[in-house]
Design a protein around this motif. Structure first.
Motif, short mmCIF file in Angstrom:
data_model
loop_
_atom_site.label_atom_id
_atom_site.label_comp_id
_atom_site.label_asym_id
_atom_site.label_seq_id
_atom_site.Cartn_x
_atom_site.Cartn_y
_atom_site.Cartn_z
N LEU A 344 0.41 -1.25 0.00
CA LEU A 344 0.55 -0.26 0.29
C LEU A 344 0.89 1.04 -0.10
O LEU A 344 0.52 2.72 -0.62
CB LEU A 344 -1.42 -0.10 1.52
N SER A 345 1.79 0.94 0.24
CA SER A 345 3.14 2.51 0.17
C SER A 345 3.64 2.81 -0.42
O SER A 345 3.68 3.89 -1.13
CB SER A 345 4.30 2.34 1.63
N VAL A 346 3.18 1.85 -1.44
CA VAL A 346 3.72 1.66 -2.99
C VAL A 346 3.07 2.45 -3.48
O VAL A 346 3.20 3.60 -4.67
CB VAL A 346 4.87 0.69 -3.75
N ALA A 347 1.92 1.86 -4.19
CA ALA A 347 0.65 1.96 -4.43
C ALA A 347 0.16 3.63 -4.37
O ALA A 347 -0.46 4.45 -5.37
CB ALA A 347 -0.33 0.77 -4.14
N ILE A 348 0.27 3.84 -3.32
CA ILE A 348 -0.96 5.61 -2.57
C ILE A 348 0.53 6.34 -3.16
O ILE A 348 0.16 7.15 -3.16
CB ILE A 348 -0.64 5.05 -1.31
N ALA A 662 11.76 0.34 -3.91
CA ALA A 662 10.91 0.23 -5.22
C ALA A 662 10.38 1.71 -5.36
O ALA A 662 10.48 2.60 -5.27
CB ALA A 662 9.46 -0.17 -4.38
N SER A 663 11.68 1.88 -7.16
CA SER A 663 11.44 3.51 -7.24
C SER A 663 9.95 4.15 -6.93
O SER A 663 9.91 5.16 -7.64
CB SER A 663 11.57 3.05 -8.82
N ILE A 664 8.52 4.06 -8.06
CA ILE A 664 7.65 4.17 -7.71
C ILE A 664 7.31 5.01 -6.15
O ILE A 664 6.04 5.07 -6.39
CB ILE A 664 6.51 3.68 -8.58
N GLY A 665 7.49 3.85 -5.21
CA GLY A 665 7.23 4.32 -3.92
C GLY A 665 7.87 5.02 -3.02
O GLY A 665 7.83 4.44 -2.04
N ARG A 666 9.20 5.57 -3.73
CA ARG A 666 10.50 6.38 -2.65
C ARG A 666 9.46 7.55 -2.29
O ARG A 666 8.64 7.89 -2.90
CB ARG A 666 11.24 6.18 -3.04
N SER A 667 10.20 7.32 -1.03
CA SER A 667 9.56 8.69 -0.14
C SER A 667 10.09 9.68 -0.42
O SER A 667 9.52 10.53 0.16
CB SER A 667 10.19 8.28 1.37
N ASN A 668 10.86 10.02 -1.66
CA ASN A 668 11.39 11.19 -2.47
C ASN A 668 9.82 12.04 -3.20
O ASN A 668 10.38 12.70 -3.59
CB ASN A 668 12.46 11.05 -2.75
N MET A 669 9.49 10.79 -3.77
CA MET A 669 8.14 11.08 -3.95
C MET A 669 8.25 12.25 -5.92
O MET A 669 7.58 12.51 -6.27
CB MET A 669 6.96 12.44 -3.34
N ASP A 670 9.21 11.08 -6.18
CA ASP A 670 9.81 12.16 -7.19
C ASP A 670 10.23 9.97 -8.08
O ASP A 670 10.50 10.04 -8.75
CB ASP A 670 11.72 12.43 -7.63
N TYR A 671 9.26 9.63 -8.74
CA TYR A 671 9.10 8.49 -9.34
C TYR A 671 9.30 9.07 -11.15
O TYR A 671 10.40 7.59 -11.16
CB TYR A 671 7.20 7.69 -9.75
N VAL A 672 9.72 9.43 -11.43
CA VAL A 672 9.72 10.14 -12.68
C VAL A 672 11.94 9.81 -13.28
O VAL A 672 12.37 9.08 -13.64
CB VAL A 672 9.43 11.02 -13.58
#
Length: 696
Positions: A344-348, A662-672
């Motif tokens: 859920l961390s990754v998905a949200i 998980a690249s799309i779920g990192r806490s830096n909120m920069d998935y791109v």
């Protein structure tokens, strides 16, 4: 014929990795020096004060040993990135090799011992909380070694066998557990492996009499296993005394190529998950072990071949032997809960970054802001909190378990394990789907989270097996009560469950309607349970009167019985969540968030069974509509689930980026940017394009 399987010990890659394993003292000093440092250096993406308050609240549910174990395990991973990493390009063979190196490194760190596992439950859970999120294969190897093998020897064995534990603790032995066979898994009483006592040599002869008796799925065995516990039918003087446990050597720990004579091991090969665990098929061709290798806490065989036990009942003795393994069901609740929260961390986090569609004036919308997306992810988030509170309660109950409380604990934990492990893999698959193509990529770990939880679901048989254990006990209690009070016995049982947790009438959930109050919705769940229970009892009595056999009676009641077990678990989960909120949460900001999550959890349970509540006239159609509308509005219109609040909830799970991976779920909120780094592609420079003026 099955050939023996041995590791390629000459592997240069494996030897290089092994050379990095530090001496024990050095590892411990490294952990001690860094255990209190920050878990992650990633930039925060949410309200820091709210996240910190939520974290403090969650931490309060376990004791300081849980936190200490979590810190030292995180430090081990953080300080040894050359050992604790996962490459999705590894072949199956490489995955097993690298996971074993990590396992040996973990043992060398002296973080766990078998004694700690059995005497400090919360410390053990703190270790597993981290390993479950880092890599399930490493978790599997550690649990098999320290808990399945270790706890069985600790609780079913005596000082006569415990001399091996020092070598187990430090990883000199790689320990395993041989119970399941090709022909039998959950039905342990019917295992076919035999252990014949030979009074002339004072030895047991472990033997696989037929193909279906071959041990299957034995973890830690195929390549590296040196010591195992084998469950076999104990036969003395031609008499079968039932299933007992035996300590059996598999290989020489100093030379893995030297397999114990008569032991035949075959690697099971590639699996759908847990690919770093070397599972195997194992056969025993008249393998001789000393008499002292019978785990003799509950029974023994004297030198002259006399079977002795202070427990006269075969059933009670068998129950005590398997009861020593009950802790595994607690782990089967804790592990999937942690995994669900990671997924859920990754998905949200991804949903709070990804934009999709919108109008030309306002621009694209975050997909988190679409009601349909919230409706997919907020209910499982609420479930994860319900599971978390329940897992905390299970752990505390297990730590103080005694003969008086064992029966009720077994009834609940069996159903809860089945429920949590049935729900979680299904939701993990949904989490993968809601992230679209990015969720499909291996780096998101969403597919991994899903597949790695399937073994939790099928352990001890699928959920149906454990649901039946819960349902049988509940229906038996009903029948006894029915003889005294008639049909009201079902209502009495439901009321007794709720009363365990106290009165919820004063617990304000912020919803104006009495129909939506916490105590009323729990009452609806209670009515569902009591009516299903009563219907099961009535069906059973009807079938008995028709002359059906016991098996036919049970099978004829089974569909209802399974719903009895599920509704029993749901009622308890609801009460536990409400109790923790009422008794433990004093901070009003946190309370507001948890009240909203509790409301979602309760109303979702009614929503999921709305047809039953309407058909049984527990509620009216108008009330059903009000309940459903309230649930939708709560999820889609409540500002408590806006971006900053929901990210604070996710941050409170305390999963560092180097563990989540998980690249799309990192806490830096920069998935791109994270995906560009993953692909090692240069970032695009933003260049202002000059306006070209054309002459008229």
């Amino acid at each position: 014929n099955m050939s023996s399987s041995t590791p390629t010990t000459s592997s240069h890659r494996l030897q290089v990795l092994l050379s990095h394993i530090h001496p024990l003292k050095e590892v411990q000093q490294s952990i001690s020096a860094n255990a209190t440092s920050a878990e992650s250096s990633s930039a925060p993406s949410s309200n820091l004060s709210l996240s910190a308050a939520l974290t403090k609240f969650r931490v309060s549910y376990f004791n300081e040993d849980f936190e200490r174990a979590r810190e030292v395990t995180l430090a081990l991973i953080r300080n040894n990135p050359h050992i604790f990493f996962v490459d999705h390009q590894w072949s199956p063979k490489e995955k097993k090799e690298f996971t074993h190196v990590q396992f040996k490194h973990f043992c060398a760190a002296n973080i766990l011992t078998v004694q700690i596992v059995n005497e400090n439950l919360f410390y053990f859970l703190g270790v597993l909380d981290v390993l479950a999120l880092f890599d399930t294969s490493l978790l599997g190897k550690v649990v098999i070694h320290y808990q399945l093998f270790g706890s069985c020897l600790w609780r079913v064995g005596t000082e006569r066998q415990r001399h091996v534990l020092e070598d187990v603790d430090r990883g000199h032995h790689t320990a395993s557990f041989c119970m399941t066979e090709i022909g039998h898994g959950s039905n342990v009483r019917s295992l076919e492996t035999e252990a014949h006592y030979d009074p002339d040599t004072k030895e047991f002869v472990i033997h696989t009499p037929r193909d279906s008796a071959t041990k299957m799925w034995a973890g830690n065995v195929a390549l590296y296993g040196t010591l195992t516990i084998v469950f076999a039918q104990l036969i003395v003087g031609g008499k079968n005394h039932g299933v007992h446990a035996f300590l059996v050597p598999l290989r020489d720990p100093n030379n893995l190529a030297r397999v114990t004579p008569g032991v035949i091991i075959k690697d099971l090969g590639v699996k759908n998950a847990w690919r770093g665990v070397d599972n195997s098929l194992v056969r025993f061709n008249k393998v001789r072990i000393p008499r002292e290798n019978l785990l003799n806490q509950f029974a023994d065989v004297t030198e002259d071949g006399t079977y002795v036990s202070a427990i006269k009942s075969d059933g009670e003795r068998f129950g005590k032997t398997l009861g020593a393994l009950l802790f595994g069901r607690v782990l089967y609740c804790v592990g999937p809960t942690a995994n669900l929260q990671a997924s859920l961390s990754v998905a949200i986090r991804y949903a709070c970054q990804r934009k999709q569609f919108g109008d030309a004036r306002a621009g694209e919308n975050y997909i988190w802001d679409y009601p349909s997306h919230r409706l997919k992810l907020v209910p499982p988030l609420a479930n994860s909190f319900a599971f978390y509170f329940a897992s905390s309660r299970f752990s505390k109950q297990f730590a103080t378990l005694n003969d008086e409380t064992l029966h009720d604990f077994h009834t609940f934990i069996s159903g809860a394990k089945a429920y949590i492990c049935e729900y979680t893999p299904l939701q993990l698959a949904r989490n993968e789907a809601v992230c679209g193509g990015h969720g499909f990529h291996t780096d998101s770990r969403l597919g991994e989270f899903h597949m790695e939880m399937v073994p939790f679901q099928i352990a001890e048989g699928d959920s149906i097996v454990l649901y039946q254990q819960t349902a049988r006990d509940l229906i038996n209690r009903l029948m006894k009560g029915f003889q005294k009070t008639g049909p009201s016995a079902a209502n009495d049982m439901a009321a007794d469950i709720v009363n365990i947790y106290g009165d919820f009438s004063s617990l304000d959930n912020g919803l104006a309607s009495e129909l939506l109050s916490i105590s009323n919705v729990i009452g609806l769940l209670s009515k569902r349970f009591s009516q299903l229970l009563l219907a099961s009892g009535a069906r059973m009595m009807k079938l008995k009167k028709s002359g059906k056999s016991n098996t036919e009676v049970w099978n004829g009641t089974l569909e209802l019985a399974l719903d009895v077990a599920r509704s029993y678990v749901e009622l308890n989960l609801a009460c536990i969540f409400a109790k923790e909120l009422r008794d433990s949460c004093k901070d009003m900001t946190i309370r507001k968030i948890l009240v909203s999550l509790l409301n979602v959890f309760l109303l979702s349970l009614v929503h999921d069974h709305l047809g039953f509540h309407l058909a049984e006239e527990i509620i009216t159609p108008t009330q059903g509509k009000e309940l459903n509308c309230a649930r939708s509005a709560l999820i889609t219109e409540n500002d408590i689930f806006d971006k900053s609040h929901i990210l604070s909830v996710i941050d409170s799970f305390r999963i560092p980026d180097y563990v989540l991976r998980a690249s799309i779920g990192r806490s830096n909120m920069d998935y791109v940017g994270n995906l560009m780094d993953l692909a090692r592609m240069p970032r695009t420079e933003v260049v202002e394009i000059p306006t070209t003026h054309h002459s008229q």
